[in-house]
Design an enzyme around this catalytic site. Structure first.
Site, PDB file in Angstrom:
ATOM      1  CD  GLU A   1      -3.014  -1.109   2.209  1.00  0.00           C
ATOM      2  OE1 GLU A   1      -4.132  -1.604   1.989  1.00  0.00           O
ATOM      3  OE2 GLU A   1      -2.712  -0.597   3.305  1.00  0.00           O
TER       4      GLU A   1
ATOM      5  CD  GLU B   1      -3.757  -6.013   2.547  1.00  0.00           C
ATOM      6  OE1 GLU B   1      -4.644  -5.376   3.177  1.00  0.00           O
ATOM      7  OE2 GLU B   1      -2.554  -5.747   2.632  1.00  0.00           O
TER       8      GLU B   1
END
Length: 495
Positions: A194, A390
């Site tokens: 991320e 995810e």
């Protein structure tokens, strides 16, 4: 609306689950491991569960306290779920589940405890050899993140984290070692988890303590410098991987935060477009190999002095990633009248409440169709393979006296999201695989608690590090096993 036909997932689709070293391994001071930013993250039970910024925030006082403490109750990531010792047992469960892949990360501080050493810690290297060998023995393809919120704490204090160019050198010394050691065992790699999270929690992502800067503008400039340095380091790591194994693939990793306009008012649409464009900035650089003009304009307008060399721009251009991986938990809504609206959040992102969506126990809105929309948008934009690394639902689970966990809410969540993945693939999106977040219960990244559970496997451990650590299969375990066995066909049986 015309009913969609049932799609067929690719024969080699990589079904699996995802974790991070700092949330599962524990053993924070074992076999030469150094302290990372995760080891100073504290469980704060008195902070409102929706106040993620307060949960993530780490001050210098917090760091000093953590360095002088051996506590493993409130510094929850220090204990994790003891995967460091229990990985053979856990991988056997995932092998039974039918995992084709599993996302794990390498803890940088197991390889270089302080981050700036010249020689690696061999005991850390040996552990990951054992881990990857055990994964392969169970038929599980490793998917490895090089940096997943596990920066050496020493680099934060001695070098101001990723703001320093020195950290590029230190990181690529680390990546050179691990890619040389493991690239024949690991085909799929990710650089920074991320990478767009730099402004949501800069300490955890790039080691920046905003309060050290005199103004918010100065802190923002430092964060942009840090993320540029990560772009350079990512490109160098990609070059290193290709030198050691040309067949291996390097991916970028983005938090996909698809934002809808609240209304058809052009100003709402423009606002949502701006937010989505900012989200794509990070993947634009790593996939297209250059900075988008709107970011360069923003730097100029704010008189930011970002140290960017021509040599660095060349390496970013020459060594772009092979695929785009991403997390997806929820969509967002933006409005020019946001100040007057009810605001909801999740994963440190906030937006106007969408009245068409339900919410999880922790206030995250649930939008399966948004996953398909996101996949189509990203694939149309970049035309490279995607991987969902995810996606999941954090909920309170109850372990019954007979050792069962009945979690129909989790089954429903995954079923609806995975169906949309199939529809996106049928619509032409190339998707390599899907790894559910927290395939086994783990310490939450944001809240550092155990009671926010994501897994198909229940871990008997509470928020205060009490429990047997025994593993229990949830109802969702058998459900996901059937999904994998049928390569997704069981998702559509009742349609």
């Amino acid at each position: 609306m015309k009913k969609q036909s049932n799609p067929v997932f690719p024969r080699d689709f990589l079904w699996g689950g995802a974790t991070a070293a700092n949330q599962i391994e524990g053993a924070w001071n074992v076999d030469g491991k150094g302290m990372s930013v995760a080891d100073v993250a504290k469980f704060k039970p008195n902070v409102d569960k929706g106040d993620y910024k307060a949960q993530w925030h780490v001050s210098q006082r917090d760091i000093d306290e953590a360095k002088n403490s051996e506590d493993e109750v409130y510094f929850s990531k220090r204990h994790g779920i003891d995967f460091y010792h229990k990985y053979p047992e856990d991988l056997a469960l995932f092998g039974e589940l039918g995992f084709k892949t599993m996302r794990v990360s390498i803890a940088w501080t197991r390889i270089f405890p302080n981050g700036d050493e010249l020689e690696p810690n061999q005991r850390g290297i040996n552990f990951y050899h054992r881990l990857f060998d055990e994964m392969l023995k169970n038929g599980i393809e490793p998917l490895v993140t090089l940096s997943h919120y596990e920066m050496p704490l020493h680099l934060v204090e001695a070098y101001d984290g990723w703001v320093s160019k020195d950290v590029i050198t230190f990181f690529n010394r680390y990546t050179d070692i691990v890619l040389k050691e493991f690239s024949k065992k690991v085909k799929y790699w990710l650089t920074f988890n991320e990478i767009d999270s730099v402004f949501r929690h800069p300490f955890t992502t790039v080691g920046v303590q905003e309060e050290k800067y005199l103004t918010k503008v100065a802190a923002e400039e430092a964060i942009y410098q840090a993320v540029h340095n990560q772009f350079v380091a990512s490109a160098i790591a990609t070059r290193q991987l290709k030198e050691y194994n040309p067949e291996a693939l390097m991916g970028a990793m983005l938090t996909k935060t698809t934002t809808y306009p609240e209304t058809c008012n052009p100003l709402d649409i423009e606002l949502a477009q701006k937010t989505n464009r900012q989200n794509y900035f990070y993947s634009d650089v790593q996939i297209r190999g250059k900075y988008p003009q709107h970011i360069l304009n923003y730097w100029r307008e704010n008189s930011f002095n970002i140290n960017v060399s021509e040599e660095e721009l060349e390496v970013i251009s020459n060594y772009t990633v092979d695929f785009l991986s991403f997390s997806y938990y929820m969509s967002l809504v933006d409005s020019i009248n946001k100040a007057d609206k009810e605001i909801v959040g999740g994963n440190l992102n906030q937006g106007v409440k969408n009245p068409y969506l339900e919410m999880t126990d922790f206030g995250w809105q649930i939008d399966p169709v948004g996953l398909k929309i996101s996949m189509i948008d990203m694939y149309d934009r970049y035309q490279i393979p995607l991987m969902i690394v995810e996606n999941g639902i954090g909920n309170y689970d109850t372990l019954t006296e007979d050792g069962k966990v009945h979690d129909p809410y989790r089954i429903e969540y995954f079923k609806e999201h995975l169906k949309q993945v199939g529809y996106a693939i049928a619509d032409g999106v190339e998707c390599l695989g899907y790894t559910s977040w927290g395939c086994i219960d783990l310490v939450s990244a944001s809240t550092s608690q155990m009671s926010k559970r994501y897994g198909f496997v229940y871990v008997d451990l509470d928020d205060y590090n009490k429990g047997s650590l025994k593993r229990y299969k949830k109802d969702s375990f058998d459900w996901y096993k059937q999904v994998i066995e049928t390569n997704g066909a069981s998702l559509y049986e009742e349609d």
